[in-house]
Design a protein around this motif. Structure first.
Motif, PDB file in Angstrom:
ATOM      1  N   PRO A   7       2.493  16.328  -4.434  1.00 28.99           N
ATOM      2  CA  PRO A   7       2.790  15.472  -5.588  1.00 28.99           C
ATOM      3  C   PRO A   7       3.789  16.090  -6.562  1.00 28.99           C
ATOM      4  O   PRO A   7       4.361  15.387  -7.383  1.00 28.99           O
ATOM      5  CB  PRO A   7       1.429  15.282  -6.251  1.00 28.99           C
ATOM      6  N   GLU A  43      -6.436   8.680   0.007  1.00 28.63           N
ATOM      7  CA  GLU A  43      -5.308   8.933  -0.896  1.00 28.63           C
ATOM      8  C   GLU A  43      -4.078   9.412  -0.116  1.00 28.63           C
ATOM      9  O   GLU A  43      -2.952   9.026  -0.428  1.00 28.63           O
ATOM     10  CB  GLU A  43      -5.682   9.968  -1.952  1.00 28.63           C
ATOM     11  N   CYS A  47      -0.311   7.372   0.112  1.00 32.50           N
ATOM     12  CA  CYS A  47       0.901   7.903  -0.506  1.00 32.50           C
ATOM     13  C   CYS A  47       2.089   8.001   0.439  1.00 32.50           C
ATOM     14  O   CYS A  47       3.159   8.422   0.030  1.00 32.50           O
ATOM     15  CB  CYS A  47       0.637   9.233  -1.209  1.00 32.50           C
ATOM     16  N   LYS A  49       5.243   6.668   1.994  1.00 35.91           N
ATOM     17  CA  LYS A  49       6.195   5.669   1.501  1.00 35.91           C
ATOM     18  C   LYS A  49       6.351   4.491   2.445  1.00 35.91           C
ATOM     19  O   LYS A  49       6.637   3.389   2.007  1.00 35.91           O
ATOM     20  CB  LYS A  49       7.543   6.321   1.245  1.00 35.91           C
ATOM     21  N   GLN A  70       5.742  11.045  -9.728  1.00 32.65           N
ATOM     22  CA  GLN A  70       4.958   9.980  -9.108  1.00 32.65           C
ATOM     23  C   GLN A  70       5.858   8.781  -8.844  1.00 32.65           C
ATOM     24  O   GLN A  70       6.824   8.564  -9.571  1.00 32.65           O
ATOM     25  CB  GLN A  70       3.809   9.556 -10.031  1.00 32.65           C
TER      26      GLN A  70
END
Length: 172
Positions: A7, A43, A47, A49, A70
């Motif tokens: 992240p 999660e 995430c 894409k 983010q």
């Protein structure tokens, strides 16, 4: 093997997910930037894409002292943006310790005109205001957004990404 995205720096690396179930918090240390973070398997899946629909645009929240980088997709209609907090319903919950950002700070509205999205931004209203291109939006002002626009809420800045927007339209 699954891929996880850091992240902080966006580096992708692999790990063996077979030892974990969906409810486990898995601890990672990014091999590139050494950031320590926790994620669950759902999660991690969310995430990637390729799983996110960015056809109407998305925002990239820039890393600062209060939070990490983010990205959030935008959907048709009102997208309420604010600080992530339990009990507060927002469409785009930015994870930050920036207390100058309201829990429901600003709204980006997305409408489709023909086959391209038209985005506007307005303050919710918030205590510290919403800045577009370093200009404070006045009460009830709605401003049209363009690809690459910079919006600041509190001490947090994000960039607007609109697919297939012509650069010439920005300068008309």
């Amino acid at each position: 093997m699954k891929q996880v995205i850091c992240p902080k720096c966006g580096k992708t690396f692999s790990f063996d997910e077979s030892r974990y179930d969906a409810s486990c918090n898995i601890s990672f240390i990014c091999p590139a930037c050494r950031k320590r973070f926790l994620m669950t398997l759902p999660e991690i899946d969310a995430c990637h894409k390729n799983d996110i629909d960015t056809s109407l645009g998305f925002i990239t929240v820039l890393e600062n002292a209060f939070g990490y980088r983010q990205e959030f997709p935008l959907h048709a209609g009102d997208n309420i943006i604010g600080r992530a907090s339990k009990g507060t319903e927002v469409d785009i919950p930015i994870e930050t310790s920036d207390m100058s950002m309201d829990r429901r700070h600003c709204i980006i509205n997305v409408k489709e005109k023909g086959n391209r999205p038209i985005l506007t931004v307005r303050d919710n209203p918030s205590l510290t205001g919403t800045f577009l291109r370093h200009e404070l939006l006045s009460d009830r002002e709605r401003a049209v957004l363009h690809d690459g626009d910079v919006v600041t809420i509190g001490a947090t800045t994000f960039i607007i990404h609109i697919p297939d927007e012509e650069d010439e339209e920005y300068f008309e």
